[in-house]
Every structure is written in structure tokens, then in C-alpha cells.
Design an enzyme around this catalytic site. Structure first.
Site, PDB file in Angstrom:
ATOM      1  CD  GLU A   1      -2.870  -1.211   0.181  1.00 36.60           C
ATOM      2  OE1 GLU A   1      -3.070  -0.149  -0.450  1.00 36.60           O
ATOM      3  OE2 GLU A   1      -3.464  -2.265  -0.074  1.00 36.60           O
TER       4      GLU A   1
ATOM      5  CB  CYS B   1      -1.685   7.373   1.747  1.00 37.13           C
ATOM      6  SG  CYS B   1      -3.096   6.387   2.313  1.00 37.13           S
TER       7      CYS B   1
END
Length: 460
Positions: free
Chosen positions: A212, A246
Site C-alpha cells: 500500500e 496517503c
């Protein structure tokens, strides 16, 4: 923890997994309930740690970290029995008589490496998925969020024997020592540069991994958008956690005809949500450390700041900052910002935007504010990104019903809910062939004309 100590810990977890203790669904549910109860019991401690590390208020800490972690754990408690059950699939006629099914089984000994920006959520979410799937887990939280790492270590020690789940704290030396071990599966959340290093190590052992990562997530605002609402939602998503998210909108691409209105509304929303002097707002956080504070300050071009820009080096705080007139060659467009700086760029046509984004690295998220069905369709089908929203930002990750993950440069694999269980599982395909009948046409010699005709009937 030394390399030898890590090796001993992994050996103990390997022996525990090989004993079969984690295969029982009842054991998994019991473990998840312990974790859920511990998170609830330590909410105050968790939120205090998040305030220490990132300046997060208790409200934001629950909304964006501990509350979402509880949601994922409770999803797994509710659904794990069904997820772990074998699934019957259709058996082709050529394999008559038999029963075909798939069975999800745990990978075994897993490593979860988590980041500092949402240090509790992004550790506990994958931990819940890994436990539900029946694995043992070594957690490696970030050294940049030590207070949160400490409460995670306390909770884990309270809930689990170390041969089942354990925490390894520390920095680069510990990361390297862990990656030199042979795990059965690795789950990593962090930067692209470190993700590349993780991938190099897992390649040595051919270890499956989910990465990720991140990227420059665009936010497109066209002339058909509700500009006031767009500004409100963009300001929320961009400056949440001081931009250290993010999936935060990294930059805005706005159609020229509504550019001035959007910039004005963004400035209004910053003041409404964070106050006229955000650095005096107790609910507005801080940059994680001096290194990142200085990096972000280097991205701010004072000549292009149209709102905000105030900063306090002593407390590592930067006010929400809007930069206008930004072009692709500016420093702020050269890397993922990961901070409270919002560059605004202008476009003439949606086609210009679509073609431009197709030539860039695939971002973790993308957002479109529009009521134009054609633009929405093109955004959904043509552009490549991990996930995103139409007429909102960031909220797509706050559900256990959809996978969250990147694509290309922004990551590989996904998790949350069912997809999280699947990420930490290997799905076996099994045919249980019956013994009361054995079709003869697969055996040599291949000279029987009837068998050949039957074969053509079966395989078509």
C-alpha cells in the site's frame, strides 16, 4: 531487537502455526474479540498517543483511527465463519463424478509493516484481517510514531501470546533484520521508495506481498460542479491530519471558468473549518517531525501562496496553505506532498485533463467534482487509479465493504473486509473425485473412436 531475537520469535511463531492452533475459527473469533475489547478499553490511551505523535484531537483520533479499527475488527468477528467456509463450485462434465470446491487457508507466518501517518489504524486493520484468516503476525510499527507504537505493543501483549502476535519496535536496523527473514506473507504500507526495497527483499524468497503505497492523487473540478460544496469537502480531505494522508487530494485541477470562484471558496472553507489562525487551533495537528517539516517548507513558493502559509518550526506546524498559478515544473508538483499544501492548476477542457493524467504515474486515489455524466463516465472508465470518489474525497477507504489499495506505482493488492481476509489467505482449489465411477477416455491407448467423440462433447 537483534536479528537473532527476531529469528527466535519467528521460529516460535512458525512452531505455533504448525501446531494448527490458529486454524480453528472459534480461536480466531476469540482472538478478535480480545482485540476489540482491548481497543475499546484503551481508547483514551490511544488518543493520547496520537496527540503526542501527530497532534490529533481525540475526536479525530476516534473518527479516523480507533473507530475505523473497531469497525474492521467487528466486521471480521461477524463474517469470518462464512469467509473461512469452503465454497462449492461447478464441476465440469469431464470430471464426473466428483465434488469441486475452494478452501481459504492462512498463509502462515506474516509480517505487517505500518506507517506513521495513521499509525494505529494502519496497524490494527491489517492485524484484524491477518488474525481472521488464521495467521500468526509480527507487527512492525513506524519509529516516527513512538507513543502510538508503545500503546500498540501494550495492547498486543495484553491480548496475545507472542508466538501468535508480537510487536517489534525500532528503526531501519529492525526493518532490515525482519526483511532478511523468510515470512509466508508480507503486508507493507508506506512510501514508494521503501516499498521498492521491500519488494527487492521479498523477491529473494518469492514471498507474496501486498504493498500500500502512495502518489500524487489529483482532484478535478469542472465547471458543472457544486463549487461551494466541492471547496468544503476538498478542504476537509486535504487538511485532515495536516495533509499527512496517503489518499489526500494532492493537487487540484480546476476548469478555468470556475477557477476564481473555487480558490475563493477554498480560502473561506479553510477559515471556517480551521479558524482565522489555524496554528492556534488545538484540534489542528502537526507535522510528524522536523525532517518532514523542513521538506514541506521547501515546497512552498511564497510568490504563489494565496492563503495561509504560516508556520511554526518549534511545534512543527504549518497552516493550511493554498498555492495558485502552479505549473508542472514547480517543486510542489515534483513529489507527493504529504502535508497541508494545496496547489491549484487550471485546465481548459476535460480531454486535456484526461490525456495529461494518462501520461503520469498511477495514483493511489483520484477525485472528480462534476455533474457532467460524460465526464463522470470517462473518469470512472478511462483513468487509472487505486480508488476514489465522485463529488467527495477520501471517504472511499472508510468502509469494510470495498477493497482499498493501489495500482501500478501506488501499490499492489487490496484489503478491508472480505478483501482483507482474502489478502491474508491462499485459496486452494480442490477436486474430491469419487471412486464408484472412473471414466475411461482419459487413459491410453487413445484408439477408441467413441471415446474421442465423447471427449469433444465434454471439452467445448
Amino acid at each position: 531487537m537483534t536479528g537473532e531475537e527476531i529469528q527466535a520469535l519467528l521460529d516460535a511463531q512458525r512452531a505455533f502455526f504448525n501446531s494448527g492452533a490458529t486454524l480453528s475459527v472459534d480461536f480466531r473469533i476469540k482472538s478478535l474479540r480480545k482485540l476489540y475489547d482491548a481497543v475499546k478499553a484503551h481508547e483514551g490511551d490511544i488518543h493520547a498517543a496520537l496527540t503526542t505523535d501527530l497532534g490529533k484531537s481525540a475526536y479525530e483520533g476516534f473518527m479516523c483511527e480507533s473507530g475505523l479499527a473497531l469497525t474492521e475488527i467487528s466486521y471480521m468477528i461477524k463474517h469470518v465463519r462464512k469467509l473461512a467456509r469452503r465454497t462449492t463450485v461447478r464441476t465440469p462434465l469431464a470430471q464426473f463424478a466428483s465434488h469441486s470446491f475452494t478452501q481459504a487457508v492462512p498463509y502462515g507466518n506474516t509480517l505487517v509493516m505500518s506507517p506513521w501517518n495513521y499509525p494505529f489504524l494502519l496497524t490494527i486493520d491489517p492485524l484484524a484481517d491477518a488474525i481472521a484468516a488464521g495467521n500468526t503476525v509480527i507487527l512492525k510499527p513506524s519509529a516516527y510514531s513512538p507513543a502510538t507504537s508503545a500503546i500498540i505493543e501494550h495492547i498486543v501483549a495484553e491480548c496475545f501470546a507472542p508466538e501468535h502476535v508480537a510487536v517489534v519496535t525500532g528503526g531501519r536496523a529492525e526493518n532490515t533484520a525482519l526483511l532478511e527473514q523468510k515470512f509466508d506473507f508480507i503486508f507493507f504500507t508506506g512510501s514508494q521508495n521503501v516499498g521498492k526495497e521491500v519488494l527487492r527483499h521479498v523477491a529473494e524468497f518469492l514471498t507474496p506481498a501486498v504493498l500500500e503505497l502512495g502518489g500524487k492523487s489529483p482532484c478535478i473540478v469542472d465547471a458543472s460542479a457544486n463549487i461551494e460544496l466541492a471547496a468544503k469537502r476538498i478542504a476537509f480531505g486535504k487538511f485532515l491530519n495536516c495533509g499527512q494522508t496517503c489518499v489526500a487530494p494532492d493537487y487540484v485541477l480546476v476548469e478555468r471558468s470556475v477557477h476564481d470562484k473555487l480558490v475563493a471558496e477554498l480560502a473561506k472553507q479553510v477559515e471556517r473549518q480551521f479558524g482565522a489562525t489555524p496554528l492556534e487551533n488545538a484540534d489542528y495537528g502537526k507535522i510528524v517531525n522536523q525532517k518532514h517539516f523542513e521538506r514541506l517548507c521547501g515546497l512552498i513558493d511564497e510568490s504563489k501562496v494565496v492563503h495561509g502559509g504560516a508556520r511554526d518550526a518549534q511545534s512543527c506546524r504549518i497552516a493550511p496553505t493554498i498555492m495558485d498559478g502552479v505549473v508542472a515544473s514547480d517543486a510542489v508538483m515534483g513529489e507527493e506532498i504529504f502535508g497541508p499544501i494545496l496547489p491549484v492548476l487550471t485546465f481548459e477542457t476535460f480531454d486535456q485533463v484526461a490525456q495529461g493524467l494518462k501520461g503520469k504515474a498511477k495514483p493511489l486515489a483520484a477525485y472528480l467534482f462534476s455533474s457532467d455524466k460524460g465526464h463522470i463516465d470517462r473518469f470512472t472508465h478511462e483513468l487509472q487509479f487505486g480508488g476514489g470518489c465522485i463529488n467527495d474525497v477520501v471517504i472511499h477507504l472508510a468502509t469494510s465493504e470495498m477493497a482499498f489499495g493501489g495500482v501500478g506505482e501506488s501499490g499492489m493488492g487490496g484489503y478491508h473486509g472480505k478483501r482483507g481476509f482474502e489478502a491474508f489467505s491462499h485459496v486452494k482449489s480442490i477436486v474430491d473425485k469419487k471412486t464408484w465411477l472412473d471414466l475411461p477416455m482419459r487413459y491410453q491407448p487413445y484408439s477408441n473412436a467413441l471415446y474421442e467423440k465423447l471427449l469433444h462433447v465434454f471439452l467445448r
